[in-house]
Design a protein around this motif. Sequence first.
Motif, mmCIF file in Angstrom:
data_model
loop_
_atom_site.group_PDB
_atom_site.id
_atom_site.type_symbol
_atom_site.label_atom_id
_atom_site.label_comp_id
_atom_site.label_asym_id
_atom_site.label_seq_id
_atom_site.Cartn_x
_atom_site.Cartn_y
_atom_site.Cartn_z
ATOM 1 N N PRO A 1 32.839 38.324 35.141
ATOM 2 C CA PRO A 1 34.022 38.437 34.275
ATOM 3 C C PRO A 1 35.256 38.787 35.086
ATOM 4 O O PRO A 1 35.183 39.506 36.086
ATOM 5 C CB PRO A 1 33.642 39.570 33.318
ATOM 6 N N GLY A 2 36.404 38.268 34.660
ATOM 7 C CA GLY A 2 37.637 38.541 35.389
ATOM 8 C C GLY A 2 37.527 38.088 36.827
ATOM 9 O O GLY A 2 37.886 38.809 37.758
ATOM 10 N N ALA A 3 37.065 36.852 37.022
ATOM 11 C CA ALA A 3 36.698 36.373 38.363
ATOM 12 C C ALA A 3 37.886 36.122 39.271
ATOM 13 O O ALA A 3 37.725 35.987 40.483
ATOM 14 C CB ALA A 3 35.867 35.093 38.245
ATOM 15 N N GLY A 4 39.099 36.037 38.722
ATOM 16 C CA GLY A 4 40.277 35.844 39.558
ATOM 17 C C GLY A 4 40.212 34.553 40.359
ATOM 18 O O GLY A 4 39.941 33.478 39.824
ATOM 19 N N MET A 5 40.429 34.656 41.663
ATOM 20 C CA MET A 5 40.405 33.483 42.541
ATOM 21 C C MET A 5 38.979 33.000 42.814
ATOM 22 O O MET A 5 38.779 31.940 43.394
ATOM 23 C CB MET A 5 41.089 33.810 43.866
ATOM 24 N N VAL B 1 34.343 33.627 34.903
ATOM 25 C CA VAL B 1 35.148 33.683 33.681
ATOM 26 C C VAL B 1 36.477 34.378 33.964
ATOM 27 O O VAL B 1 36.513 35.435 34.600
ATOM 28 C CB VAL B 1 34.401 34.459 32.576
ATOM 29 N N ASP B 2 37.558 33.787 33.485
ATOM 30 C CA ASP B 2 38.854 34.461 33.497
ATOM 31 C C ASP B 2 39.679 33.897 32.346
ATOM 32 O O ASP B 2 39.509 32.733 31.985
ATOM 33 C CB ASP B 2 39.584 34.250 34.824
ATOM 34 N N PHE B 3 40.550 34.744 31.771
ATOM 35 C CA PHE B 3 41.348 34.220 30.663
ATOM 36 C C PHE B 3 42.744 33.798 31.086
ATOM 37 O O PHE B 3 43.526 33.307 30.287
ATOM 38 C CB PHE B 3 41.371 35.163 29.469
ATOM 39 N N ALA B 4 43.074 33.944 32.375
ATOM 40 C CA ALA B 4 44.373 33.503 32.885
ATOM 41 C C ALA B 4 44.275 32.072 33.389
ATOM 42 O O ALA B 4 43.445 31.773 34.268
ATOM 43 C CB ALA B 4 44.828 34.418 34.008
ATOM 44 N N PRO B 5 45.086 31.164 32.872
ATOM 45 C CA PRO B 5 45.040 29.774 33.359
ATOM 46 C C PRO B 5 45.230 29.662 34.865
ATOM 47 O O PRO B 5 44.602 28.824 35.514
ATOM 48 C CB PRO B 5 46.186 29.099 32.598
ATOM 49 N N GLY B 6 46.073 30.530 35.451
ATOM 50 C CA GLY B 6 46.303 30.472 36.895
ATOM 51 C C GLY B 6 45.051 30.768 37.693
ATOM 52 O O GLY B 6 44.809 30.153 38.742
ATOM 53 N N ALA B 7 44.254 31.703 37.212
ATOM 54 C CA ALA B 7 43.000 32.013 37.889
ATOM 55 C C ALA B 7 42.053 30.828 37.818
ATOM 56 O O ALA B 7 41.394 30.475 38.807
ATOM 57 C CB ALA B 7 42.354 33.243 37.259
ATOM 58 N N VAL B 8 41.974 30.203 36.660
ATOM 59 C CA VAL B 8 41.087 29.044 36.497
ATOM 60 C C VAL B 8 41.552 27.892 37.379
ATOM 61 O O VAL B 8 40.734 27.234 38.039
ATOM 62 C CB VAL B 8 41.026 28.634 35.012
#
Length: 206
Positions: A47-51, A68-75
């Motif tokens: 969760p909150g995998a970032g880069m 998993v991340d909820f920030a489009p930039g991280a994905v």
Amino acid sequence: MPHPDDPAFWESNYRAARLPWDLNGPTPALARLAADSDFHPGRMIVPGAGMGHDARLFARRGFQVTAVDFAPGAVRAMLALQDPAAPLIILQADLFALPPALTGVFDYVLEYYCYCAIHPAQREEYARVVAGLLQPGGRFVGLMGPTGVRAGGPPYAVHVDALIALLQASGLDLLHREFPPNSIPTRKGNEELVVMAKRPLAYDRH
């Protein structure tokens, strides 16, 4: 200004390349675990995998990793950095609204600096989510920090004893905890490694 509970807050950081938490590579203390023969490859969620540095590290070790991340930039970053030899399953989603199909299927939950970014009011729910993701016997592997006293957040201060108690109340048992000797210098002594296992199902023998 977006609130940290809003993906837009984190997206603004990715767009500005303002990522002070990012180590630009795998976390040394987690790399040690990835090489440990006691941690057999299995299904892992991050969760909150970032880069995705740590997620890719375990994928290269033979783990089937869902990042998993909820920030489009991280994905976007994780998609751009995919390793064809050890691809990640990448999911843009809120940790607290994951697809039901992910319930009870993972051997590992890998936690690093996601917990400290969520509001303390959500920590009890976080523990329930972790327990729900793991199959019986599955492990929570968390490198928990910052453990010092902080005002406001994120990151919010992490109280490791309180986290352990929340996870125990959700059905996990403590296997191991330590201050890793190979934490990066700026976090040494300010983060703690915690490994817990989900209790087996209790069957009625009558």
